[in-house]
Design an enzyme around this catalytic site. Sequence first.
Site, PDB file in Angstrom:
ATOM      1  N   SER A  33       0.847  -1.205   0.000  1.00  0.00           N
ATOM      2  CA  SER A  33       0.000   0.000   0.000  1.00  0.00           C
ATOM      3  C   SER A  33       0.878   1.249   0.000  1.00  0.00           C
ATOM      4  CB  SER A  33      -0.922  -0.006   1.221  1.00  0.00           C
ATOM      5  OG  SER A  33      -0.129  -0.059   2.388  1.00  0.00           O
ATOM      6  N   LYS A 155      17.180  -0.303  -0.408  1.00  0.00           N
ATOM      7  CA  LYS A 155      18.151   0.372   0.433  1.00  0.00           C
ATOM      8  C   LYS A 155      17.400   1.174   1.503  1.00  0.00           C
ATOM      9  CE  LYS A 155      19.191   4.695  -0.643  1.00  0.00           C
ATOM     10  NZ  LYS A 155      18.116   5.623  -1.007  1.00  0.00           N
ATOM     11  N   HIS A 185      18.637   1.451  -7.247  1.00  0.00           N
ATOM     12  CA  HIS A 185      17.889   1.674  -8.491  1.00  0.00           C
ATOM     13  C   HIS A 185      18.693   2.443  -9.539  1.00  0.00           C
ATOM     14  CE1 HIS A 185      16.831   5.678  -6.933  1.00  0.00           C
ATOM     15  NE2 HIS A 185      16.461   5.998  -8.154  1.00  0.00           N
ATOM     16  N   HIS A 247      24.182   5.005  -4.507  1.00  0.00           N
ATOM     17  CA  HIS A 247      24.211   5.522  -5.876  1.00  0.00           C
ATOM     18  C   HIS A 247      25.555   6.149  -6.263  1.00  0.00           C
ATOM     19  CE1 HIS A 247      20.088   4.811  -5.166  1.00  0.00           C
ATOM     20  NE2 HIS A 247      19.729   6.018  -4.785  1.00  0.00           N
ATOM     21  N   LYS A 337      19.915  18.137  -2.193  1.00  0.00           N
ATOM     22  CA  LYS A 337      18.498  18.441  -2.431  1.00  0.00           C
ATOM     23  C   LYS A 337      18.279  19.950  -2.424  1.00  0.00           C
ATOM     24  CE  LYS A 337      16.746  14.104  -0.555  1.00  0.00           C
ATOM     25  NZ  LYS A 337      16.391  13.495  -1.839  1.00  0.00           N
TER      26      LYS A 337
HETATM   27  C1  BG6 Z   1      16.669   7.626  -3.645  1.00  0.00           C
HETATM   28  C2  BG6 Z   1      16.911   8.518  -2.471  1.00  0.00           C
HETATM   29  O1  BG6 Z   1      17.394   6.425  -3.498  1.00  0.00           O
HETATM   30  O2  BG6 Z   1      17.075   8.276  -4.826  1.00  0.00           O
HETATM   31  C3  BG6 Z   1      16.194   9.840  -2.651  1.00  0.00           C
HETATM   32  O3  BG6 Z   1      16.456   7.888  -1.289  1.00  0.00           O
HETATM   33  C4  BG6 Z   1      16.537  10.470  -3.976  1.00  0.00           C
HETATM   34  O4  BG6 Z   1      16.460  10.739  -1.582  1.00  0.00           O
HETATM   35  C5  BG6 Z   1      16.358   9.471  -5.097  1.00  0.00           C
HETATM   36  O5  BG6 Z   1      15.681  11.580  -4.173  1.00  0.00           O
HETATM   37  C6  BG6 Z   1      16.851  10.009  -6.416  1.00  0.00           C
HETATM   38  O6  BG6 Z   1      16.488   9.100  -7.408  1.00  0.00           O
HETATM   39  P1  BG6 Z   1      16.123   9.583  -8.880  1.00  0.00           P
HETATM   40  O7  BG6 Z   1      15.906   8.312  -9.624  1.00  0.00           O
HETATM   41  O8  BG6 Z   1      14.901  10.435  -8.749  1.00  0.00           O
HETATM   42  O9  BG6 Z   1      17.310  10.358  -9.332  1.00  0.00           O
END
Ligand code: BG6
Length: 483
Positions: A33, A155, A185, A247, A337
């Site tokens: 959900s 993660k 991802h 990442h 951010k």
């Molecule tokens: C996530 C983080 O793994 O990746 C986020 O937890 C971040 O804080 C995000 O905003 C960024 O992913 P993307 O695919 O939007 O660049």
Amino acid sequence: MNSPSRGVSLSIREGLCIEQRPDPCGLVLFGASGDLAERKLFPALNHLSEKGLLPKGFFVVGVARSEMSEAVFRHRAGGFGAAHYLRGDYGDPATYAALAKLLSELDARHGTRGNAIFYLAVPPTLYAEVPRRLQEAGLLQGVRPGGWSRVVIEKPFGRDLDSARALDAELAGLLREDQLYRIDHYLGKETVQNILMFRFANSIFEPVWNRDHVDHVQISVLEEVGVEHRAGYYDGSGVVRDMFQNHMLQLLALVAMDPPSSFDPDRVRDEKVRVLRALKPLPPRELSKCAVLGQYEGYRKEAGVAPGSGTPTYGALRLELDNWRWRGVPFYLRTGKRLSRRGAEIAVRFKSVPHSLFRTLAPADLESNTLVFRIQPDEGIELTFEAKKPGPKLCLGALTMKFDYAEAFGERPPEAYHRLLLDCMLGDPTLFMRRDAVAESWSFLSPLLDPKALVAEAYAPGSAGPARAERLLEADGRRWRTS
Ligand code: BG6
């Protein structure tokens, strides 16, 4: 096939387009959900279904604590056909008994041969508990004999080296490493995967991909958004855990790794982990020489953020690799951010020419070649080089040669989760984090995890980040790329 786009002509050799069909299987989604399921996972499943890439026998079971009818769940799943819903508490054995019964019925109905993926889109505190309950219910050996079971974990994998090791030890008692898929991802993004193809399916780049020719590398992942509704998680994590541990260091590994002997999952992951092992340790007493943390103004007023929180929302690092290929080449990484623009890229800046034969220009006046992997938006690859402007005078200027993904392929690249879900069904772990890579990343970042190590400098929302981040490069006579 030739693409209709201007400037890029792409000829695909069909024999190389390997498209495998996964085994039939069921996907059990814990945290069904939640936000991740709705925003990322169901759109990815629907996309796979539209492209005909799902196995013939396939179903989804969503598990969550909320009361929800199957009709409402299917609607939230974007109309995904074979979706079922089970309400239950994650710590209650009754949930797993009901799940085992449901899976056995659905397995018979959809012919999924006892194969199941358990996707944990739940809070990290449940990462050991859910697999433990699955094991007690006998579900980690397949839904029935002969089937396989895989577990996908989002993660963050731990909060630091010790907690990641403890989680690994607990999971190792329940699952084999090849059953565990740790998601990052970014590794599923098309442009990130393309780094390997670009580097190792062409022969002209590898000879210059080293300290003799590269001046430095910049890896930037810039976001316009703030913490949004995720402050509950984010305030306890901050940028180092949220972005660098996974990442950012994975992007570094892909751009700096040696060629693996084959595209075998473990050969690729061996080379990546060797990069992480070669990282020159961060000096705990002189962190400010190679690291800057920042926090956007107004962060402390966001709903869910602790008053007076020191959690960093921006980080910049200057790293070096102690190996033959990269010794002395700085890698600058930054992410944050609420910045002025959104954009993720890796820029490889080559050395300037050794001598200028154009009398009025010094070598430094000529723009050095830069190769940029644009990860998002405007996915693609760019190379800048100097060229003469037409006309009788000798006028030089920097030109950019550009490959644009959308223009070349006529569509935007698919979402990262599309690739990762498919790979998990195929049993291909190449794009997932291996246990040793997770541990190396935590170990390297340990000095930065101490909240007293470095104070986060305030920066204005919509700016380029803290002023000290600029000085980090200025000290080396360099600058961050501005676009
Ligand atoms: C996530 C983080 O793994 O990746 C986020 O937890 C971040 O804080 C995000 O905003 C960024 O992913 P993307 O695919 O939007 O660049």
